[in-house]
Design an enzyme around this catalytic site. Structure first.
Site, PDB file in Angstrom:
ATOM      1  N   SER A 190       0.837  -1.198   0.000  1.00 38.44           N
ATOM      2  CA  SER A 190       0.000   0.000   0.000  1.00 38.44           C
ATOM      3  C   SER A 190       0.879   1.257   0.000  1.00 38.44           C
ATOM      4  CB  SER A 190      -0.961  -0.059   1.200  1.00 38.44           C
ATOM      5  OG  SER A 190      -2.043   0.809   1.020  1.00 38.44           O
ATOM      6  N   HIS A 238      -7.405  -6.080   0.067  1.00 39.37           N
ATOM      7  CA  HIS A 238      -6.238  -5.200   0.180  1.00 39.37           C
ATOM      8  C   HIS A 238      -5.197  -5.738   1.166  1.00 39.37           C
ATOM      9  CE1 HIS A 238      -3.971  -1.556  -0.214  1.00 39.37           C
ATOM     10  NE2 HIS A 238      -4.145  -1.204   1.048  1.00 39.37           N
TER      11      HIS A 238
END
Length: 256
Positions: free
Chosen positions: A86, A236
């Site tokens: 991320s 994610h």
């Protein structure tokens, strides 16, 4: 000079792991141990304003890249395998295009080189609502966060930032004020002509919307020697949701 805090273990080729926004090195301890067992020296970093690293009013990818470069110089690391998730993936990309000689192989987990609009506001509001003059236990902090964040896994991830400032007094390790004020920096895109010619792996969660099929052209523009793979049954937080497949696909790329 302030040097980033890290956890270092294992022996062999240096391998840096960079956590995501509001995370810390601890998030990667279990996975890091698995890499270390394969013959690598792991460096799990806390980025500025996160974990045990220093707090600063400056917060951008440019300064975070300089932090990682300074860390490598301080520890005498000529080059390393670099994995980032991320926000940490964006730092890893920026490091690779700025100091290509420092990055032996690049692994980017569930983030693209594009611009992302701000989308952490609810989480930041939840963390800001923690009143430690009243909250005295992790359970109470969790109950308060639940008013903002329904996902127990995300709350558990955020609550790793809690620590005992003094006996009976909880606090947050991260620099919430600066991270809230500068949250727009997290979504910044890679510069238009930035390029890294080394071996690169983009690994995304099959259920995540952070890296879409249409982003692949942009990824290949910046990283021509890229492999793009997906981790099944994962969003994610792919390394936590399906750690076996994440490890298998990353170690296979590293050892290729």
């Amino acid at each position: 000079m302030q040097v980033l805090h890290s956890q270092i273990f294992g022996e062999g080729t240096p391998f840096l792991i960079l956590h995501g926004f509001l995370g810390m090195s601890d998030n990667w301890k279990t996975m890091g141990m698995q890499y270390a067992a394969q013959g690598f020296q792991l460096h799990l970093l806390d980025l500025r304003n996160h974990g045990h690293s220093f707090h600063s009013e400056d917060f951008s990818y440019e300064v975070m890249v300089q932090d990682v470069y300074a860390y490598m110089e301080y520890h005498g690391l000529e080059s390393a395998i670099v994995l980032g998730h991320s926000m940490g993936g964006k730092v890893a990309m920026e490091l690779a295009v700025t100091y290509s000689e420092k990055v032996k192989k690049l692994i980017v987990a569930d983030i693209a080189p594009k611009y992302y609009p701000v989308h952490h506001q609810t989480i930041l509001n939840g963390l800001a609502s923690l009143d430690f003059s009243k909250i005295k236990t992790r359970g109470e902090a969790d109950n308060q966060l639940a008013n903002y964040i329904s996902d127990a896994g995300i709350r558990m991830f955020l609550l790793k930032n809690l620590y005992w400032v003094a006996k009976g007094q909880l606090g947050l390790r991260l620099n919430l004020k600066v991270l809230t004020d500068k949250v727009g920096e997290v979504g910044e895109s890679l510069a238009k002509f930035a390029n890294y010619q080394g071996p690169t792996l983009f690994i995304k969660g099959e259920r995540s919307e952070y890296v879409m099929r249409e982003d692949e052209v942009l990824i290949k523009t910046h990283f021509p020697k890229v492999k793009i793979v997906a981790v099944s049954r994962a969003g994610h937080w792919l390394h936590a949701e399906n750690p076996e497949e994440f490890f298998e696909k990353t170690i296979s790329f590293i050892k290729d």
